[in-house]
Design a protein around this motif. Structure first.
Motif, PDB file in Angstrom:
ATOM      1  N   ASP A   1      -5.490  -6.585  -3.797  1.00 29.58           N
ATOM      2  CA  ASP A   1      -6.703  -6.987  -4.581  1.00 29.58           C
ATOM      3  C   ASP A   1      -7.304  -8.157  -3.789  1.00 29.58           C
ATOM      4  O   ASP A   1      -6.900  -8.519  -2.558  1.00 29.58           O
ATOM      5  CB  ASP A   1      -6.258  -7.826  -6.028  1.00 29.58           C
ATOM      6  N   SER A   2      -8.417  -9.128  -4.467  1.00 27.51           N
ATOM      7  CA  SER A   2      -8.926 -10.133  -3.660  1.00 27.51           C
ATOM      8  C   SER A   2      -7.802 -11.093  -3.134  1.00 27.51           C
ATOM      9  O   SER A   2      -8.110 -11.606  -2.077  1.00 27.51           O
ATOM     10  CB  SER A   2     -10.046 -10.729  -4.712  1.00 27.51           C
TER      11      SER A   2
ATOM     12  N   THR B   1     -15.538  -3.291   2.629  1.00 27.67           N
ATOM     13  CA  THR B   1     -15.675  -2.244   2.765  1.00 27.67           C
ATOM     14  C   THR B   1     -14.821  -1.507   1.476  1.00 27.67           C
ATOM     15  O   THR B   1     -15.067  -0.377   1.103  1.00 27.67           O
ATOM     16  CB  THR B   1     -14.767  -1.593   4.251  1.00 27.67           C
ATOM     17  N   SER B   2     -13.656  -2.295   1.264  1.00 23.60           N
ATOM     18  CA  SER B   2     -12.977  -1.700  -0.054  1.00 23.60           C
ATOM     19  C   SER B   2     -13.598  -2.011  -1.288  1.00 23.60           C
ATOM     20  O   SER B   2     -12.932  -1.627  -2.367  1.00 23.60           O
ATOM     21  CB  SER B   2     -11.595  -2.197   0.104  1.00 23.60           C
TER      22      SER B   2
ATOM     23  N   ALA C   1      -2.637  -1.249  -5.152  1.00 30.30           N
ATOM     24  CA  ALA C   1      -3.830  -1.604  -4.448  1.00 30.30           C
ATOM     25  C   ALA C   1      -4.017  -2.933  -4.202  1.00 30.30           C
ATOM     26  O   ALA C   1      -3.877  -3.737  -5.309  1.00 30.30           O
ATOM     27  CB  ALA C   1      -4.948  -0.954  -5.563  1.00 30.30           C
TER      28      ALA C   1
ATOM     29  N   ARG D   1       0.641  -1.243   0.038  1.00 32.86           N
ATOM     30  CA  ARG D   1       0.055  -0.018   0.048  1.00 32.86           C
ATOM     31  C   ARG D   1       0.930   1.221  -0.139  1.00 32.86           C
ATOM     32  O   ARG D   1       0.547   2.350  -0.790  1.00 32.86           O
ATOM     33  CB  ARG D   1      -0.703   0.108   1.280  1.00 32.86           C
TER      34      ARG D   1
ATOM     35  N   TYR E   1      -6.108  -9.923   0.161  1.00 35.43           N
ATOM     36  CA  TYR E   1      -6.953  -9.952   1.294  1.00 35.43           C
ATOM     37  C   TYR E   1      -7.258 -11.352   1.623  1.00 35.43           C
ATOM     38  O   TYR E   1      -7.274 -11.991   2.933  1.00 35.43           O
ATOM     39  CB  TYR E   1      -8.348  -9.520   0.967  1.00 35.43           C
TER      40      TYR E   1
ATOM     41  N   ASP F   1     -12.943  -5.673   6.243  1.00 34.28           N
ATOM     42  CA  ASP F   1     -12.328  -4.590   5.427  1.00 34.28           C
ATOM     43  C   ASP F   1     -11.859  -4.691   3.975  1.00 34.28           C
ATOM     44  O   ASP F   1     -12.251  -3.621   3.387  1.00 34.28           O
ATOM     45  CB  ASP F   1     -10.880  -4.461   5.959  1.00 34.28           C
ATOM     46  N   MET F   2     -12.109  -6.000   3.650  1.00 29.77           N
ATOM     47  CA  MET F   2     -12.259  -6.391   2.007  1.00 29.77           C
ATOM     48  C   MET F   2     -13.646  -5.833   1.290  1.00 29.77           C
ATOM     49  O   MET F   2     -13.529  -5.241   0.439  1.00 29.77           O
ATOM     50  CB  MET F   2     -12.321  -7.768   1.895  1.00 29.77           C
TER      51      MET F   2
END
Length: 374
Positions: free
Chosen positions: A224-225, A253-254, A222, A217, A228, A250-251
């Protein structure tokens, strides 16, 4: 009609060589199969280099090196001249299995036809060495990229990270990632970070995985899936289920969807720990999102219920599996039989044994052995 006759004629020539079958021509005529499968058949019937390359890619994506080699040989039998893309795709299929010699053979064949290895070719060689566990070979192949005056891309770095992590040198993988200049980073470099993050996840080192994700970050990459989900795995394997739940939140929310894999990772971990209430809750959340649980998740929950002595819960999970159109596998049968035997529920075990045989699973020594372990 003329096109069909041409294919039939080409098929007849190839049939003598043991590749083309009448059923292949029927499948082409009827359009029976996926686009990739039809492209592979089209290539066998003389559909051109482009069609063959698609067929090769299909095989490479599923790690079918033999199938890819077969498509390639069919091309040669049809008198088609392979290009760099064709060779790269064939090398990719072999690299997925860590077959270093096969990849080297592809590169030699390229050179014999006057084709120069591309960045993709050399990156594939790095990946093959890494998959084979030859860290020194992978490093030499990576150095060849620079010696060839090519600039390694995200895939090149990812291949070398795979080599480091496969050899247990996650520290070297991190060192490589931290050495990358910010100016040369592209969005796709997150793939290389993901490989190292997953390496930490496999050992349950959530702190190290999170630290590396934060580093990505900070470099304006960024997550990605995959990033996470690897972090969910890290927390789950480390026994930090609340941390895993937070990552899933959090995933979302993103703006990223955890998918079946994300939820299943947590639910399976909870089941293995004996928290069947928590595992069932995650299972219900997954279903509420209209996601279809996979076989691995069902079997994890069946195993969890069985280990806890909750035969009713195990049976209910088995019925949910069936209701989804899935068939119990050997593990499902074995784990349930073991639970029935432990509880001395012989009447329930017998029909399950019969169903197991009807499903073509032979109650082997392995299954019987598991049943009598108490």
């Amino acid at each position: 009609g003329g096109g069909g006759g041409s294919s039939g004629g080409g098929g007849g020539d190839t049939a003598a060589k043991g590749r083309w079958r009448p059923s292949d021509e029927l499948r082409l005529f009827a359009g029976a199969g996926t686009d990739g499968e039809l492209a592979a058949l089209h290539a066998r019937a003389g559909g051109g280099v482009g069609a063959a390359s698609v067929g090769l890619e299909l095989c490479a994506e599923r790690g079918d090196a033999e199938g890819a080699q077969g498509v390639f040989e069919d091309m040669l039998q049809q008198g088609l001249e392979p290009d760099v893309v064709t060779f790269n795709t064939l090398a990719k299929a072999h690299a997925a299995r860590g077959d270093v010699e096969a990849v080297a053979r592809v590169v030699r064949d390229m050179a014999s036809r006057g084709l120069e290895p591309s960045l993709v070719t050399l990156t594939t060689a790095v990946l093959a060495q890494g998959k084979a566990g030859d860290l020194q070979g992978a490093q030499l192949a990576f150095d060849t990229i620079r010696e060839s005056r090519m600039e390694p891309n995200a895939a090149s770095y990812s291949a070398l990270v795979v080599a480091y992590t496969s050899a247990g040198r996650v520290d070297k993988a991190e060192e490589l990632l931290l050495s990358l200049p910010d100016a040369g980073l592209e969005a796709s470099h997150i793939i290389a970070f993901n490989v190292a993050i997953d390496a930490h996840a496999r050992t349950g080192d959530a702190a190290a995985a999170a630290r590396l994700l934060d580093e990505a970050r900070s470099r304006r990459l960024a997550p990605d899936s995959v990033s996470y989900r690897a972090l969910v795995k890290a927390h789950t394997r480390g026994g930090d289920f609340s941390g895993a739940r937070k990552v899933l939140a959090d995933m979302q929310t993103s703006g990223l969807e955890p998918g079946v894999v994300g939820f299943a990772t947590l639910a399976s971990g909870l089941a293995r720990s004996g928290d069947m209430a928590g595992a069932s809750q995650i299972f219900d959340e997954l279903c509420a999102l209209r996601l279809s649980p996979d076989m691995l998740l069902h079997t994890a929950l069946i195993g969890g219920f069985a280990e806890c002595g909750d035969l009713g819960g195990a049976r209910r999970q088995l019925e949910l599996l069936r209701g989804q159109g899935l068939r119990p596998d050997l593990f499902c049968f074995t784990v349930l039989l073991k639970a029935y035997v432990r509880a001395r529920e012989w009447a329930a075990a017998e029909p399950l044994m019969q169903e197991m045989r009807a499903a073509s699973f032979d109650p082997s020594a392995v299954s019987h052995g598991r049943q009598i372990i108490t």
